[in-house]
Design an enzyme around this catalytic site. Structure first.
Site, PDB file in Angstrom:
ATOM      1  N   ASP A 172       0.836  -1.209   0.000  1.00  0.00           N
ATOM      2  CA  ASP A 172       0.000   0.000   0.000  1.00  0.00           C
ATOM      3  C   ASP A 172       0.865   1.250   0.000  1.00  0.00           C
ATOM      4  OD1 ASP A 172      -2.266  -1.687   0.200  1.00  0.00           O
ATOM      5  OD2 ASP A 172      -2.039  -1.763   2.372  1.00  0.00           O
ATOM      6  N   HIS A 180      -5.269  -3.614   5.679  1.00  0.00           N
ATOM      7  CA  HIS A 180      -4.720  -4.005   4.380  1.00  0.00           C
ATOM      8  C   HIS A 180      -5.814  -4.593   3.493  1.00  0.00           C
ATOM      9  CE1 HIS A 180      -1.710  -5.068   1.460  1.00  0.00           C
ATOM     10  NE2 HIS A 180      -1.894  -6.360   1.598  1.00  0.00           N
TER      11      HIS A 180
END
Length: 332
Positions: A165, A189
């Site tokens: 990310d 996540h």
């Protein structure tokens, strides 16, 4: 230990789509003196073949392998020799979500897979840092951490890899601004739990406020871009391997005595009543040594997003902890 290392690293699932490039990148780290490739006999290629291939690269890294027969061999019984002495165990394992499969089904399947590895590490390399790339990370990490603690071990050794990310947020900001970026990404996540903090980086702050919501959504949904372009034949493997290696290198730098900071999903109390959270973490000689607080200077968009995603993340954490209630490690 010097920053030149002498570390032993294992990649469990090391013959798979993420595992192979991840193993390649870790074998090139000068701090790694021995690399272990572990996978099942149904992997896309034999683990021994991956190890032999990597063993021909220049450098000091010794590469060994172990193949486990699916539904027959247990890592806790078979992997003792190769896991003993490991400093870092990277786990890019698990099954992808299938059409029609809900998250609870996926959690059960992948938590069972993760458990087989984590309990083997608990027995044979209890001082190792375990970096999990097993979806759903938001639930699997709490589940494995709870089991790890039941065994009397340090929860600071279990880390969820959310680095992809960060990597994506950095890349997208650089594409827009032309400047290097280091965007912290907090929360979790998956989907809306992924919260990039563009306000916390000089390049990120150059982006007009009216463009931030779309950029935020792009980071959340970036994996879908890859799935679409691979036309149903795969997902993010190369970028995930790069991100996993970036986190792995940070862990090894910390273990070598040079504290290094990355974002990761860990047992934490930095936000409300959430017991797990992705935030900036400093790795040191004992694994996670410092969990940095959520910045107080968030933008209005970021504050709103943090508030909205908190109950979603809590539900996913609770699902992982619920899994762990009826499970325990064996044979430790």
């Amino acid at each position: 230990m010097s920053t030149e290392g002498g570390f032993k690293v294992a990649v469990v699932g090391g013959a798979g789509g993420i595992g192979q490039p991840l193993a390649l990148l870790m074998s090139l780290d000068p701090k790694v003196s021995e690399l272990v490739i572990i996978d099942l006999n149904v992997a896309m290629v034999p683990a021994a073949g991956v190890a032999k291939d990597l063993s021909h690269l220049e450098g000091k890294c010794k590469v060994v392998s172990l193949t486990l027969e699916v539904n027959v061999d247990k890592a806790i019984d078979k992997a003792g020799d190769v896991l003993t002495g490991c400093d870092l165990v990277l786990v890019p394992a698990g099954m992808p979500r299938k059409p029609g499969q809900d998250r609870k089904d996926l959690l059960k399947v992948n938590a069972d897979i993760a458990k087989g590895t984590v309990e083997a590490v608990a027995k044979h390399a209890p001082k190792a840092v375990v970096a999990l790339i097993v979806n759903p990370v938001n639930s699997v990490v709490p589940a494995m951490c709870a089991l790890w603690e039941k065994a009397g071990l340090d929860p600071c050794k279990i880390v969820g890899v959310t680095t992809l990310d960060v990597v994506r947020a950095n890349k997208f900001v650089t594409e827009i601004t032309g400047k290097p970026a280091e965007i912290p990404v907090i929360g979790g996540h998956a989907g809306t739990t992924i919260l990039p903090l563009f306000s916390q980086d000089p390049a990120g702050r150059l982006i007009p406020a009216d463009q931030i919501p779309d950029l935020d959504r792009r980071v959340q949904d970036a994996g879908t871009e890859v799935v679409k372009e691979k036309n149903g034949k795969g997902s993010a493997t190369l970028s995930m391997a790069y991100a996993g290696a970036r986190l792995g290198k940070a862990v090894l730098m910390g273990l070598a005595g040079k504290p290094t900071t990355e974002c990761a999903y860990v047992k934490s109390s930095v936000h409300g009543d959430l017991s797990f959270f992705a935030s900036t973490v400093t790795f040191g000689r004992n694994g996670v040594e410092k969990i940095h607080p959520v910045p107080g200077s968030l933008s209005e968009h970021e504050r709103r997003r943090l508030e909205e995603m908190t109950p979603v993340l809590k539900e996913e954490i609770d699902a992982g902890l619920e899994y762990a209630k009826g499970v325990q490690f064996s044979k430790l």
